[in-house]
Design a protein around this motif. Sequence first.
Motif, PDB file in Angstrom:
ATOM      1  N   ASP A   1      61.464  81.478 118.875  1.00  9.35           N
ATOM      2  CA  ASP A   1      61.518  79.882 118.674  1.00  9.35           C
ATOM      3  C   ASP A   1      62.609  79.873 117.749  1.00  9.35           C
ATOM      4  OD1 ASP A   1      61.197  77.600 117.033  1.00  9.35           O
ATOM      5  OD2 ASP A   1      59.517  77.215 118.419  1.00  9.35           O
ATOM      6  N   ASN A   2      63.565  78.980 118.052  1.00  2.71           N
ATOM      7  CA  ASN A   2      65.086  78.767 117.511  1.00  2.71           C
ATOM      8  C   ASN A   2      65.051  78.374 116.231  1.00  2.71           C
ATOM      9  OD1 ASN A   2      66.655  80.269 119.494  1.00  2.71           O
ATOM     10  ND2 ASN A   2      67.052  78.436 120.420  1.00  2.71           N
ATOM     11  N   ARG A   3      63.697  77.657 115.903  1.00  3.80           N
ATOM     12  CA  ARG A   3      63.611  76.845 114.570  1.00  3.80           C
ATOM     13  C   ARG A   3      63.134  77.971 113.624  1.00  3.80           C
ATOM     14  NH1 ARG A   3      59.465  72.366 115.728  1.00  3.80           N
ATOM     15  NH2 ARG A   3      58.688  73.868 116.923  1.00  3.80           N
ATOM     16  N   GLU A   4      61.952  78.749 114.077  1.00  4.84           N
ATOM     17  CA  GLU A   4      61.593  80.087 113.204  1.00  4.84           C
ATOM     18  C   GLU A   4      62.608  80.941 113.016  1.00  4.84           C
ATOM     19  OE1 GLU A   4      58.385  81.778 115.035  1.00  4.84           O
ATOM     20  OE2 GLU A   4      57.008  80.074 114.856  1.00  4.84           O
ATOM     21  N   LYS A   5      63.893  81.123 113.789  1.00  2.93           N
ATOM     22  CA  LYS A   5      64.704  81.900 113.609  1.00  2.93           C
ATOM     23  C   LYS A   5      65.651  81.516 112.562  1.00  2.93           C
ATOM     24  CE  LYS A   5      66.124  83.969 117.414  1.00  2.93           C
ATOM     25  NZ  LYS A   5      66.882  84.345 118.691  1.00  2.93           N
ATOM     26  N   ALA A   6      65.830  80.426 112.735  1.00  6.50           N
ATOM     27  CA  ALA A   6      66.580  79.848 111.904  1.00  6.50           C
ATOM     28  C   ALA A   6      66.214  80.084 110.461  1.00  6.50           C
ATOM     29  CB  ALA A   6      66.972  78.070 112.119  1.00  6.50           C
ATOM     30  N   VAL A   7      65.075  79.706 110.073  1.00 10.97           N
ATOM     31  CA  VAL A   7      64.295  79.830 108.776  1.00 10.97           C
ATOM     32  C   VAL A   7      64.497  80.995 108.199  1.00 10.97           C
ATOM     33  CG1 VAL A   7      62.171  79.751 107.451  1.00 10.97           C
ATOM     34  CG2 VAL A   7      62.678  77.981 109.038  1.00 10.97           C
TER      35      VAL A   7
END
Length: 281
Positions: free
Chosen positions: A242-248
């Motif tokens: 998940d790109n949002r999780e990766k960003a975090v």
Amino acid sequence: MTTPLAEKLASLSGYGPTSSVAQAQYRLDLIAKWPIGHGARVLELGCGQGDTTLALAEAVGATGHVDAVDPARLDYGSPTTLGEAQNTISTGPLGPRIAWIQSEPLKYLKTNPLAQWDVVVLAHSLWYFDSPELILETLRFLASRTQKVCIAEWSLSGINATTHILSALTQAAMECRKPESESNIRTMVAPTRIKELAAQAGLKLVEEALVTPGNGVHDGIWETQLTLGAEFAREVEEFVKDNREKAVILAMRDAVQASMDKIGGIKAVETMDGWVGVFTV
């Protein structure tokens, strides 16, 4: 400040006396908070290379005994493997007081249903467990095998330990996405959660304290180097979809870098305080 006893234990360890005096002193400081005396029969779950095991063997005296359990392969560990470190300790004067057991802790408890100990110790081993549920089940088994359970784990606190704390949290966030792991941080449980799990297992907290490691305890440096390393970045790309999780997670990693830079680089990273608790049935 280190003591002659710490120097003695360091000379018997698998790492060599120069690099491990501060670590030996930290383990002695942990044990000083626990009810372990001469003649005690102790079970240690998650012994690793034997840092705490040596201090326990000293504490129980010639008439005591330590059963030291760890599930890791004997070729696991750096700069010295478990097998190498344990063999070195076994050939020393405290070796006869220790039995090394390669087994998953819960499996060992289940396959030895009649075994009892005066004290059970889990020193900086809970984060290696695969889940909070496994910790809870293990603690429930211990409640029927001993009268005292002594736990030490990193506190997620410390006046100058922000970089170490951020590094540990970053690793824990990424570990949640790995199907299996041999990492140092697999399940992060803070002292508050440890006490909750212990209560669910029927254990009562009777004493707790914080222990500040000396300057030579480099866990903070090691964890920071791991978090900022290329292998960690590669695993984020592999396991976090998940790109949002990766960003975090990448933002948390950037916070580690910024924190380290602010204090003057990797050599200035300090290790967080250790939390110790004593539980009774």
